[in-house]
Structures are given as C-alpha cells and as structure tokens.
Design a protein around this motif. Structure first.
Motif, PDB file in Angstrom:
ATOM      1  N   SER A 418       6.271  -3.278   6.433  1.00 36.28           N
ATOM      2  CA  SER A 418       4.982  -3.049   7.074  1.00 36.28           C
ATOM      3  C   SER A 418       4.897  -3.910   8.313  1.00 36.28           C
ATOM      4  CB  SER A 418       3.829  -3.361   6.118  1.00 36.28           C
ATOM      5  OG  SER A 418       3.803  -4.741   5.796  1.00 36.28           O
ATOM      6  N   ARG A 419       3.892  -3.602   9.150  1.00 29.12           N
ATOM      7  CA  ARG A 419       3.690  -4.396  10.357  1.00 29.12           C
ATOM      8  C   ARG A 419       2.211  -4.361  10.707  1.00 29.12           C
ATOM      9  NH1 ARG A 419       2.858  -0.571  14.209  1.00 29.12           N
ATOM     10  NH2 ARG A 419       3.862   1.449  13.891  1.00 29.12           N
ATOM     11  N   TRP A 421      -1.159  -3.549  12.442  1.00 33.76           N
ATOM     12  CA  TRP A 421      -1.636  -2.322  13.084  1.00 33.76           C
ATOM     13  C   TRP A 421      -1.806  -2.537  14.577  1.00 33.76           C
ATOM     14  CZ3 TRP A 421      -6.015  -1.364  15.998  1.00 33.76           C
ATOM     15  CH2 TRP A 421      -6.286  -0.017  16.273  1.00 33.76           C
ATOM     16  N   GLU A 427       0.369   5.753  11.236  1.00 34.89           N
ATOM     17  CA  GLU A 427       0.998   5.558   9.941  1.00 34.89           C
ATOM     18  C   GLU A 427      -0.053   5.144   8.909  1.00 34.89           C
ATOM     19  OE1 GLU A 427       4.037   5.136  13.049  1.00 34.89           O
ATOM     20  OE2 GLU A 427       2.058   4.258  12.720  1.00 34.89           O
ATOM     21  N   TRP A 429      -1.974   3.019   5.992  1.00 35.00           N
ATOM     22  CA  TRP A 429      -2.142   1.584   5.763  1.00 35.00           C
ATOM     23  C   TRP A 429      -1.321   1.141   4.550  1.00 35.00           C
ATOM     24  CZ3 TRP A 429      -7.949  -0.206   6.255  1.00 35.00           C
ATOM     25  CH2 TRP A 429      -8.406   0.051   7.558  1.00 35.00           C
ATOM     26  N   ASP A 430      -0.837  -0.106   4.634  1.00 34.90           N
ATOM     27  CA  ASP A 430      -0.309  -0.783   3.447  1.00 34.90           C
ATOM     28  C   ASP A 430      -1.499  -1.513   2.833  1.00 34.90           C
ATOM     29  OD1 ASP A 430       0.790  -2.683   1.648  1.00 34.90           O
ATOM     30  OD2 ASP A 430       2.736  -2.512   2.657  1.00 34.90           O
ATOM     31  N   ARG A 433      -1.070  -5.235   1.223  1.00 33.05           N
ATOM     32  CA  ARG A 433      -0.904  -6.321   2.194  1.00 33.05           C
ATOM     33  C   ARG A 433      -2.156  -6.496   3.041  1.00 33.05           C
ATOM     34  NH1 ARG A 433       5.462  -5.627   4.100  1.00 33.05           N
ATOM     35  NH2 ARG A 433       6.320  -5.839   1.978  1.00 33.05           N
ATOM     36  N   THR A 434      -2.851  -5.399   3.313  1.00 29.14           N
ATOM     37  CA  THR A 434      -4.080  -5.502   4.104  1.00 29.14           C
ATOM     38  C   THR A 434      -5.127  -6.322   3.360  1.00 29.14           C
ATOM     39  OG1 THR A 434      -3.680  -3.398   5.218  1.00 29.14           O
ATOM     40  CG2 THR A 434      -5.942  -4.174   5.155  1.00 29.14           C
ATOM     41  N   GLU A 461      -2.433  -3.845   8.022  1.00 28.37           N
ATOM     42  CA  GLU A 461      -1.011  -3.608   8.225  1.00 28.37           C
ATOM     43  C   GLU A 461      -0.723  -2.154   7.877  1.00 28.37           C
ATOM     44  OE1 GLU A 461       1.961  -6.235   6.872  1.00 28.37           O
ATOM     45  OE2 GLU A 461       0.726  -8.050   7.052  1.00 28.37           O
ATOM     46  N   VAL A 462       0.212  -1.552   8.613  1.00 29.30           N
ATOM     47  CA  VAL A 462       0.583  -0.163   8.370  1.00 29.30           C
ATOM     48  C   VAL A 462       2.002  -0.111   7.851  1.00 29.30           C
ATOM     49  CG1 VAL A 462      -0.981   0.774  10.108  1.00 29.30           C
ATOM     50  CG2 VAL A 462       1.346   0.146  10.766  1.00 29.30           C
ATOM     51  N   ALA A 463       2.274   0.929   7.045  1.00 29.85           N
ATOM     52  CA  ALA A 463       3.612   1.100   6.484  1.00 29.85           C
ATOM     53  C   ALA A 463       4.553   1.598   7.560  1.00 29.85           C
ATOM     54  CB  ALA A 463       3.562   2.079   5.314  1.00 29.85           C
ATOM     55  N   GLU A 464       5.679   0.956   7.693  1.00 27.61           N
ATOM     56  CA  GLU A 464       6.656   1.385   8.684  1.00 27.61           C
ATOM     57  C   GLU A 464       7.409   2.609   8.174  1.00 27.61           C
ATOM     58  OE1 GLU A 464       9.195  -1.878   9.704  1.00 27.61           O
ATOM     59  OE2 GLU A 464       7.934  -2.375  11.434  1.00 27.61           O
TER      60      GLU A 464
END
Length: 675
Positions: A418-419, A421, A427, A429-430, A433-434, A461-464
């Motif tokens: 994830s990374r 946003w 993408e 959301w994770d 982790r968010t 954070e969004v899922a890569e």
C-alpha cells in the motif's frame, strides 16, 4: 368512527397533483426514446412517439384517440334527429283522436257543425307543421285534445329555448305565463346587452345588472360579457349545425313549427335576433358544419344540440391528443372534457402521460441546444449506455471465462503493498492500514482512541496494483446507406454507445475516438453518432477512417493502439492528395491501395486490429480476410444481436491479452472466427 363519534370519509385528492401519488417511472420511457433516437428519430419526435404508443402498463395517446373516435361513431350511430318531430306528431295524433271521439259522443252538437269539423280533421295536411298551423285557431271541443295541442306549443317553446340555453327544456316544464314572461324579458335584455357590446357601448354595470336579474338562466355563472358570449355562441353554433345535419324536409318542418313555440311568434323573433347577434360577435365559430346521424334513437332540438356539442368536444379532444399542431403539449389536453366523454380512467391515463412528458422535460435527460433543438443530455446518454452495457454483460455471462463487468475497471492485480493516497488515485483503500494510521495519529496527538478516532486525509492509504496498459482505441463504424437499409444502423449505434460507456466508466485512462465513414470519414462525439440520421451516403471510405485512426494513435504514443472496424461493404472511395473524395464502384484498385497503405501504418504503430464483418457478401469476406491477415488481426462475423458483445470482448482482449476477460475466453468455440 373517529374519537368524537363522527365517521370519516376519504375521496380523491382534488387540490392539484396528488402529493401521495408515486412518481412516474422514466426508465421505460428513456429506454424507448434512446432506441428511437439511435434509429434516426430526433429526441423530440422520439418522446412524442413514446407518448403516442404508451408503455407496458400505460395507455398512450393513440389508444385514447381511438377511444375518442369510437365514442364519436357511437353518437352518430345511436341518434336520429327527428325526436322533436316525432313528439309533435304523437301529440298531434293524440289531440285529433281525442277530438274525433268527442265529436262522435256529443249528441247535442249540430250535425252540420260536426260534419264540418270532421271534414277539417280529415283533410289536415300530412306535414305536422302545416297541420299545427291550421289547427292553431281550431275551437277544440275536447279538453283532452286542447291539452294535447297546448303541449305541442309548450314542447316547441321549451325545445327552441333548450337549443340555445341548455337545461331550459326541463326548467320550463309546466311553466306558467309568468315564467314565459320572464323568458321574454331575459331575451330582450340579453339582445340589448349584446348589441351594446357590439357597438362598444356596454359597461360592467350593465352586465352585472343583467346577471342580477337573469343569472338563474345561466348556471355556468359567466364572469363577464365575453364569457357569456362564448358560452351562448358555442351552444347556438351547435344548434345551427344540428339543423344543418337534418334533411331539408325536417329542417323546414321545424322552422315552421318554431313559429308556434308557446303560441307566441315573438319568441321566435327574439331567438332569431339572438342568433344574428351571436353570429356577428363570434363569426369564427362553426356555423356551417354538419354531421350524418344514422341511428334510430330520436333526440329533440335541445338534446340533439347537446349531442352536437359532445361531438365538437370529441373533435377538440382528438386534435389535442394527436398533438399535430405547432407547439403542441400534453398540458393542452382538456382533462375535464376527457372525463366527461370517456370516464375518469381515461383522464387519469392522460394526466399520467402529461406528468411523464413534464418529468422528461424537467428531469435533465433532455436539453435544448442553442438552435432550439431537443437533444439527449449527457446524463441520459450515460443511463442509456449503462443499460446497453448491462445487455452486453448478460450476453457475455453465459460464455466461458466471463467476468462481472463491474470489476473490469480495476487498475490491475493487487500486489499486497500500500501507499499514501495521492490526488487522482482510483485504487481501493487499504482499510486496515488507514484505520491504524488514524489510531496512531490520535495517540500521538494526546487523544484517547478508545473514545473514537476521526479519519484525516493524511491517514488514507490505497492498495497498490500492477500497472495496466493504457489503450488508445479507434472504433471505425461504417455509416454508408447500406447499413441503414439492411437493419444494421441501430446495432452499430448501440455498440458504439456501449463501448463508450465501458471506457468512460471502467477504463478512464483509455482514450476512445469514434470515427464514422461513408463517402468520407469524420471524428464524432458519442452524442453526434447516436443522433445521426441515416441518409443516402454513396461510398465507403475506409482509407479516410484509417487515416483518422492513425492520427489518434500518434497523439497517444505511450498507449496501446486498438483498432476496431465495423463494416458491411468493400471500400469504394478514398481521399485524393488535394482532399477531394474519389468514388468508384466496383472498387478501384487505387482505393484498395490507399486503404492498405493506411492499414500498414496502423500496424507500424503497433495497433491490434479487429474487423467486424456484417453481412454475407463474398467480396467483402475475401477483402476483410486479406486485410486482417496482412496485419495479424482478427475477423469476426457476428450476428447483429452479438455485435456489441463482439466489439467489447475484442477491446478487452486487445488492451490486455492476459486479462481473463480476453477475446479468446469469450468467443472461443462460438463459431465467430472466420480466419
């Protein structure tokens, strides 16, 4: 029973549109309108056609108009206009028979006098009017005969008044001399008022004074002299059309009998004066029309005039329902008149259609251009495209390797990482982790996460996902006249709209260019293509279409070119160096060479090419097969119903060969491959 012991009654809501009524369903209407627009109708005409046809659970204007026409026929086939003459004849026969009986029974009468009277009765003319006129001065010996003869005069008086003033026949039944005097006074004052109005000399006070004295003769309660004239002229004109509908003999009889109305020629003169005034004030009314009655149910002058008015009202309703005049709107339909003539159910149907038309115009699905034309709005195009996309999904759902189209727009397979946003990310959301980030931030800020946390944009954070190839798509559709002639026009448009919707909603990173080609080619927006009307475009300029497609590919050098060509004919025209169109049938070798040259250019640009061949022309089959083989492309020969699924499946497979929704997965073993 209420708490206060009084019962409650509930009726139909009459304060305007029913606030509890369910909203009209626009989905069926929009689907039908969209189909008609793609078939070449303007949105305005498509909307009117739907309102005329109606829906599955809704009667349309044509059904209501047919019911109006049937009601009109029934009135003409039911009635006969000699009702008054029949009644006069019956009363006359009754009077003569009673008088003969009295003459036979009266032994005190002088034989010579009896013989003279019997001779007069024996020699009465066959015409009822002439007989009544001859007996007007007869000294009746029988009281029953005298009463029957007076009933003739009373009937005639009430009928001629009812012909001008609805309800007079019943209101004056058993009228006294005083009642008749009031009628004479009303007619005199009415004629004075109308003549003063014609000269421009009347006043509001004169009208108000007239209504105070004679308002009980006018139950519709006109509010001014113009409303009074309108009501009277409509009735009088209908009465004249009634007379026009009679045979000359019937008309002559009634004209002569009217002189005997109430035994007073003055009444006939006052009514003639009234008719003349109304004709002068309303010359545009229909004073000369006539109808052909074919029934056997006799009606008198008053009731017959009412039937004529009903027919006129039905004619007006027919015109309103046909909506053929300039600026026609369903608001024009007289719902009260429709309920009177056809019943409440018909009025409810018309009201529903009116609300549907209003909702369509106000919903944002239709919009006016600067030129005043009605067009499908982008909102309507999106809804129609989604419906077409669902249809394609249903077609694909039974095929091997099918996948729900709602998942087709994912940015790629998840990597597990994830990374943070960033603006523009699409993408998913994770979530774990968010929320974890939010908890840590809350603790770091000195808060207590047990009492709850608030998300901040910094927490997201969004899922890569794996990167997916961007595609530059050129859909080239044949718009030569043969496409329309052979029923391929609408499927072609449906396919273009479905592909446009798929890309604009699921693959926003791809860039679609729609290109139509007939005698020449041109780039088109989806709204232009769906509204394109078929016309006799002589030529199939594949060369020009490929030239525009290659120009689109060059504008997107980092994207995967995807070329989709839908055609039902060999190329018969091409562009000359000076921009002029060259046409030749059978196809000229130079035209073929120009098309091949641009197809080779597509291959050099890396385009993945699919030809969709419509029809069974052998020459087209050979040409398309050789063109596809030249660039390692595909040829698909779908049925028209499968065209949308074929094009969308090919697009999905071409843009990502590893995608499980690939062309082979959908079409392998289906018999679509030609080579």
């Amino acid at each position: 029973m209420s708490a206060h012991g009084r019962s409650s009654r509930y009726g139909r809501y009459t304060g305007g549109p029913d606030p509890l009524a369910p909203p009209v369903d626009l989905s069926e209407a929009l689907d039908a309108i969209g189909q008609d627009v793609m078939a070449g109708y303007s949105p305005e005409r498509a909307m009117q056609e739907f309102l005329r046809r109606g829906g599955q659970q809704q009667r349309g204007l044509d059904d209501l108009a047919a019911q109006v026409a049937q009601r009109r026929r029934e009135l003409l086939q039911q009635h006969d206009l000699d009702g008054t003459l029949r009644q006069v004849k019956e009363l006359l026969d009754k009077a003569v028979l009673a008088e003969r009986g009295q003459l036979a029974r009266d032994v005190t009468m002088d034989d010579g006098d009896r013989a003279l009277r019997e001779m007069q009765l024996d020699n009465l003319p066959p015409s009822p009017a002439a007989a009544v006129n001859e007996l007007s001065s007869y000294d009746w010996q029988s009281s029953d005969a005298r009463e029957a003869f007076e009933q003739i005069k009373d009937l005639l008086g009430r009928e001629v008044l009812d012909q001008r003033f609805q309800g007079m026949k019943q209101a004056l039944e058993g009228a006294t001399d005083e009642d008749r005097q009031r009628v004479d006074e009303m007619l005199s004052d009415l004629n004075d008022l109308l003549e003063a109005h014609a000269r421009g000399e009347d006043t509001d006070e004169q009208f108000q004074q007239f209504m105070r004295e004679h308002g009980d003769f006018f139950p519709d309660e006109p509010q001014n002299v113009e409303e009074l004239i309108d009501s009277l002229a409509e009735r009088a004109a209908a009465g004249q059309r009634l007379l026009n509908s009679m045979s000359p003999e019937q008309r002559q009889e009634l004209m002569e009998l009217s002189q005997q109305a109430f035994g007073s020629p003055a009444l006939s003169q006052a009514l003639d004066r009234l008719d003349a005034n109304l004709r002068g004030l309303r010359p545009g009314a229909d004073w000369s029309g006539s109808e052909r009655f074919q029934g056997d149910e006799g009606v008198g002058l008053g009731d017959g005039t009412g039937v004529i008015q009903d027919i006129a009202e039905l004619d007006a309703l027919s015109e309103q329902l046909q909506q053929m005049y300039a600026g026609a709107r369903l608001d024009d339909v007289d719902l009260d008149a429709l309920a009177r003539q056809l019943g409440d159910e018909a009025a409810v149907d018309a009201r529903t259609l009116t609300e549907l038309e209003r909702a369509l115009r106000e919903s944002g699905y239709l919009r006016r251009t600067s030129e005043g034309d009605l067009r499908l709005s982008p909102r309507a195009m999106r809804q129609l495209g989604k419906a077409l996309l669902r249809d394609v999904a249903q077609q694909l759902s039974g095929r091997q390797g099918q996948r729900d189209l709602r998942q087709a727009g994912a940015a790629g397979e998840l990597t597990g990482s994830s990374r943070e946003w960033a603006f523009g990310d699409t993408e998913p959301w994770d979530v774990t982790r968010t929320i974890g980030n939010a908890v840590l931030r809350t603790v770091g800020d000195g808060g207590d996460p047990s009492t709850g946390v608030r998300l901040d944009i910094r927490d997201v954070e969004v899922a890569e996902t794996e990167a997916r190839t961007q595609a530059a798509v050129a859909l080239c559709v044949d718009t030569s006249f043969s496409m329309a002639m052979d029923g391929r026009w609408v499927p072609m448009k449906r396919t273009a709209l479905a592909l446009h919707t798929l890309i604009s909603t699921r693959f926003r990173g791809d860039d679609l260019q729609l290109i139509s080609f007939g005698r020449a080619a041109r780039q088109m927006e989806i709204e232009q293509l769906t509204a394109l009307e078929p016309w006799h475009d002589k030529g199939t300029n594949l060369h020009h279409a490929l030239l525009l497609a290659n120009r689109h590919f060059r504008k997107h050098p980092s994207a995967q070119p995807v070329l989709l060509v839908v055609t039902d004919g060999e190329p018969t025209s091409h562009l000359e160096p000076d921009g002029e169109v060259f046409f030749s049938y059978p196809p000229h070798p130079l035209t073929i060479a120009h098309a091949v040259r641009e197809l080779d250019a597509s291959r050099w640009l890396g385009a993945q090419t699919t030809f969709f061949r419509l029809g069974d022309d052998p020459g087209l089959a050979r040409f398309v097969q050789s063109m596809a083989a030249r660039v390692d492309g595909r040829v698909v020969a779908p049925e028209l119903d499968d065209l949308g699924a074929a094009v969308l499946g090919s697009y999905l497979g071409s843009r990502d060969p590893g995608d499980p929704m690939s062309y082979d997965a959908f079409f392998g073993g289906r018999g679509f491959w030609v080579g």
